[in-house]
Design a protein around this motif. Structure first.
Motif, mmCIF file in Angstrom:
data_model
loop_
_atom_site.group_PDB
_atom_site.id
_atom_site.type_symbol
_atom_site.label_atom_id
_atom_site.label_comp_id
_atom_site.label_asym_id
_atom_site.label_seq_id
_atom_site.Cartn_x
_atom_site.Cartn_y
_atom_site.Cartn_z
ATOM 1 N N ASN A 88 3.140 20.878 -11.031
ATOM 2 C CA ASN A 88 2.314 19.706 -11.351
ATOM 3 C C ASN A 88 3.099 18.413 -11.204
ATOM 4 O O ASN A 88 2.586 17.404 -10.707
ATOM 5 N N LEU A 89 4.346 18.456 -11.661
ATOM 6 C CA LEU A 89 5.193 17.265 -11.599
ATOM 7 C C LEU A 89 5.488 16.888 -10.153
ATOM 8 O O LEU A 89 5.429 15.714 -9.768
ATOM 9 N N ARG A 90 5.785 17.900 -9.335
ATOM 10 C CA ARG A 90 6.085 17.648 -7.916
ATOM 11 C C ARG A 90 4.860 17.070 -7.201
ATOM 12 O O ARG A 90 4.973 16.134 -6.407
ATOM 13 N N LYS A 91 3.687 17.626 -7.503
ATOM 14 C CA LYS A 91 2.455 17.127 -6.876
ATOM 15 C C LYS A 91 2.163 15.699 -7.308
ATOM 16 O O LYS A 91 1.772 14.850 -6.495
ATOM 17 N N ALA A 92 2.362 15.420 -8.601
ATOM 18 C CA ALA A 92 2.117 14.069 -9.099
ATOM 19 C C ALA A 92 3.041 13.058 -8.426
ATOM 20 O O ALA A 92 2.618 11.957 -8.056
ATOM 21 N N MET A 93 4.312 13.449 -8.264
ATOM 22 C CA MET A 93 5.263 12.561 -7.585
ATOM 23 C C MET A 93 4.875 12.348 -6.127
ATOM 24 O O MET A 93 4.910 11.225 -5.613
ATOM 25 N N TYR A 94 4.500 13.432 -5.463
ATOM 26 C CA TYR A 94 4.143 13.336 -4.040
ATOM 27 C C TYR A 94 2.904 12.456 -3.863
ATOM 28 O O TYR A 94 2.853 11.608 -2.960
ATOM 29 N N ASP A 95 1.910 12.657 -4.739
ATOM 30 C CA ASP A 95 0.704 11.827 -4.682
ATOM 31 C C ASP A 95 1.043 10.356 -4.933
ATOM 32 O O ASP A 95 0.489 9.457 -4.290
ATOM 33 N N SER A 99 0.887 6.682 -2.350
ATOM 34 C CA SER A 99 0.259 5.392 -2.662
ATOM 35 C C SER A 99 1.241 4.228 -2.580
ATOM 36 O O SER A 99 0.850 3.073 -2.738
ATOM 37 N N PHE A 100 2.524 4.530 -2.348
ATOM 38 C CA PHE A 100 3.541 3.483 -2.304
ATOM 39 C C PHE A 100 3.329 2.554 -1.120
ATOM 40 O O PHE A 100 2.908 2.971 -0.034
ATOM 41 N N LYS A 314 4.825 0.889 -9.732
ATOM 42 C CA LYS A 314 3.507 0.347 -9.391
ATOM 43 C C LYS A 314 3.587 -0.317 -8.031
ATOM 44 O O LYS A 314 4.386 -1.220 -7.828
ATOM 45 N N SER A 315 2.763 0.172 -7.106
ATOM 46 C CA SER A 315 2.749 -0.390 -5.764
ATOM 47 C C SER A 315 2.306 -1.841 -5.829
ATOM 48 O O SER A 315 1.423 -2.209 -6.614
ATOM 49 N N ASP A 316 2.959 -2.679 -5.024
ATOM 50 C CA ASP A 316 2.557 -4.089 -5.008
ATOM 51 C C ASP A 316 1.309 -4.302 -4.151
ATOM 52 O O ASP A 316 0.849 -5.430 -3.978
ATOM 53 N N LEU A 317 0.763 -3.194 -3.605
ATOM 54 C CA LEU A 317 -0.492 -3.257 -2.859
ATOM 55 C C LEU A 317 -1.559 -2.489 -3.621
ATOM 56 O O LEU A 317 -1.365 -1.322 -3.956
ATOM 57 N N SER A 318 -2.668 -3.131 -3.898
ATOM 58 C CA SER A 318 -3.760 -2.459 -4.600
ATOM 59 C C SER A 318 -5.074 -3.141 -4.248
ATOM 60 O O SER A 318 -5.096 -4.280 -3.772
ATOM 61 N N ASN A 319 -6.162 -2.438 -4.482
ATOM 62 C CA ASN A 319 -7.473 -3.016 -4.230
ATOM 63 C C ASN A 319 -7.814 -4.066 -5.276
ATOM 64 O O ASN A 319 -7.364 -3.982 -6.425
ATOM 65 N N CYS A 320 -8.603 -5.042 -4.879
ATOM 66 C CA CYS A 320 -9.106 -6.016 -5.844
ATOM 67 C C CYS A 320 -10.219 -5.354 -6.667
ATOM 68 O O CYS A 320 -10.577 -4.199 -6.430
ATOM 69 N N PRO A 381 -2.739 -4.900 8.629
ATOM 70 C CA PRO A 381 -3.349 -3.798 7.862
ATOM 71 C C PRO A 381 -2.806 -3.683 6.439
ATOM 72 O O PRO A 381 -2.987 -2.673 5.781
ATOM 73 N N ARG A 382 -2.132 -4.712 5.972
ATOM 74 C CA ARG A 382 -1.566 -4.757 4.613
ATOM 75 C C ARG A 382 -0.551 -3.642 4.372
ATOM 76 O O ARG A 382 -0.546 -3.005 3.314
ATOM 77 N N LEU A 383 0.326 -3.415 5.335
ATOM 78 C CA LEU A 383 1.462 -2.550 5.049
ATOM 79 C C LEU A 383 2.424 -3.296 4.133
ATOM 80 O O LEU A 383 3.171 -2.688 3.361
#
Length: 579
Positions: A88-95, A99-100, A314-320, A381-383
């Motif tokens: 679970n921890l590995r999957k959470a990190m990978y997910d 999003s990074f 926390k990614s500095d890219l996110s949806n409004c 594309p907001r990379l």
């Protein structure tokens, strides 16, 4: 930190709870054995009552079998719980990593993230499994043995209280002193993985330049750094064993001396002293196990800190709050755009960028190394997010779009072409997972890839090795272009993506674009003037600023940089023709 990590136990909570229960039952059985042994000596052996010996002996056998059974069950559930927790921890990190933003990945580095997903999670998994078994067992065993010791003789039991206090202080000192060194060790693991990754990725260059010795030396230095830091930590940890041995031997000597006096004074029976010595072993072994668990926790704590850093990022890219899910067209507008990777306005990579691009136009971008060409197109594309100003696609600021929607409409062929393990079809369908075989062939024809694919024995079912090592640079570029075309985007960006193909093939690709995707906005970064001279507009970048915008003819008459590049390439072509 612990609370956050334990939240990933999830469906394995039951296994995690059952394990200490079985441990408690195992301990209860083991605690009963010394008491039964004492009864056999006092009431059976000394009194010559063999029936009593056999009866109580049979009870001891049954208790031992139960202890073994509970121990096996505890091990089974502990293994399942720790493995599930790690999964679970590995999957959470990978997910989370998926999003990074690029800046988040740059912050941790690829090698650092790989270390966290492998070594660090394994450390935490092992610590969790040991904690389920050992954090429950030693305290329960120690408390039960202490209770029985006080039941047998309160004065002798005080020896254990002193031993526990002494060991507790010693272990606290060891833990606090060793932890900083282990943190350094895992940071050095990142460097080691980076060295290995870089070497294996560029192994052809290493061998071509006969740099095996240099790479081996670099790896040795990274490995030695880990060794040195481990030695510093181990020099502190090694005190654990002699301290434990001193405590155990001192306790046994005191018990032997005081116990013998009590037997002589008839204040204690031989059976009670035998039971007491067994409890002594239980208590001291519990302390030994507890110290081992705590030492492993020191290592796991360093790994846990690094895992939580990734999970908390926390990614500095996110949806409004209310993102837009439709891109109207491929028009692009840069208005007073400044950009810095560090978000500091005094260290700008792009400065005062103003560009207007109509939907369907073909835009060429020319500039020297480090002029900001790739950075410029990655903002569309907001990379990355801009530092100041605004970028609009289809008349709407890119920050107002749903990120996935925007990126689906902006197809990029990156400067570093990447193919994945799998068939050509599987690689192409990254662009459109539902693409038919006919669509795949059509895209490859536009990208001038169909011809060489048809020459492969397996054609579109040809297996691509990891990294595309079994195709040439030019073939890899054309496959990546075909993959991008399958997205049917409103904006197509080619970041120096035809550098490895000949000029004839380059011209055929541009002709196919003009005929097949006239409504798609095409942005072409190139080093060759011939790749962009037919563009509707050509942008000349220099040191992060626009040095000129215009057609090929306009820039030849007005822009020194463009003229210089053109003349150097024309003269180079002429000299090649003369030879």
């Amino acid at each position: 930190m612990i609370k956050k990590l334990l939240s990933y136990v999830r469906e394995f909570k039951r296994d995690s709870i059952v394990t200490p229960v079985y441990i408690a039952l195992e301990v209860a059985m083991e605690i009963a054995i010394p008491l039964l042994m004492g009864w056999i000596i006092d009431n059976g052996v000394e009194k010559g009552n063999m029936q009593y010996v056999l009866t109580v002996g049979a009870v001891m056998v049954v208790v031992s079998v139960f202890a073994l059974t509970f121990g096996v069950l505890a091990g089974k559930y502990a293994a399942r719980a720790s493995s599930g927790f790690a999964r679970n921890l590995r999957k959470a990190m990978y997910d989370k990593i998926q999003s990074f933003s690029f800046s988040s990945i740059d912050k941790f580095s690829t090698a650092g993230l790989v270390t966290r997903l492998t070594t660090d999670i394994t450390n935490v998994q092992n610590a969790y499994q040991m904690a389920l078994r050992m954090f429950a067992r030693p305290p329960l065993m120690m408390i039960s043995a202490l209770v029985m010791s006080f039941y047998l003789n309160a004065r002798l039991a005080l020896i254990f209280v002193g031993a526990i206090i002494f060991l507790g202080l010693a272990l606290y000192f060891i833990m606090t002193s060793a932890h900083p060194h282990f943190r350094k060790v895992f940071r050095k693991y990142d460097d080691l993985n980076a060295s290995v990754q870089e070497n294996l990725t560029g192994i052809r260059a290493v061998k071509a330049y006969v740099r095996e010795g240099y790479e081996t030396n670099k790896f040795y230095k990274a490995s030695k750094s880990i060794y040195d830091n481990f030695i510093k930590a181990e020099k502190i940890i090694i005190f654990n064993s002699p301290i434990m041995q001193f405590t155990m031997n001192a306790s046994i000597l005191l018990l032997s001396w005081l116990g013998a006096k009590l037997i002589v004074a008839s204040s204690m029976s031989t059976g009670e002293l035998m039971s007491f010595f067994t409890y002594t072993t239980n208590i001291l072994m519990s302390l030994m196990m507890l110290s081992m668990v705590l030492l492993m926790t020191i290592i796991a704590r360093s790994s846990a800190d690094r895992i939580v850093e990734v999970l908390d990022e926390k990614s500095d890219l996110s949806n409004c709050d209310k993102p837009i899910y439709e891109v109207r067209d491929g028009s692009i507008s840069f208005s007073d755009v400044n950009f810095s990777y560090s978000k500091k306005v005094d260290n700008l990579i792009l400065k005062n960028i103003n560009i207007e691009i109509k939907s369907g136009e073909t835009i060429g971008i020319i500039g020297g190394t480090g002029s900001g060409k790739t950075t410029l197109v990655q903002l569309i594309p907001r990379l990355y997010d801009i530092t100041q100003g605004s970028i609009k696609v289809g008349g709407i600021d890119v920050r107002e779009y749903d990120i996935e929607t925007l990126r689906n409409e902006v197809s990029m062929v990156l400067q570093k072409n990447v193919l994945f393990s799998g068939t050509i079809k599987e690689n192409l369908r990254w662009g459109n997972k539902d693409a038919t075989d006919e669509e795949l062939i059509a895209a490859c024809k536009q990208a001038q890839a169909d011809e060489f694919i048809q020459n492969f024995p397996e054609k579109y079912d040809t297996y691509i090795e990891q990294g595309g090592t079994n195709v040439s640079g030019g073939q890899k570029q054309r496959l990546c272009i075909a993959r991008a075309l399958l997205k049917k985007p409103k904006i197509l960006i080619l970041d120096d993506s035809t550098s490895a193909v000949d000029t004839k093939t380059d011209a055929l690709i541009r002709k196919a674009f003009k005929e097949s995707i006239p409504d798609t906005t095409k942005i072409v970064i190139a080093q060759r003037i011939s790749s962009v001279q037919e563009a509707d507009k050509i942008i000349v970048l220099n040191d992060g600023k626009i040095d000129g915008i215009g057609t090929h003819e306009e820039l030849l008459n007005s822009n020194d940089i463009y003229t210089e590049v053109y003349e150097s390439q024309v003269k180079g072509a002429d000299s090649d023709g003369e030879r």
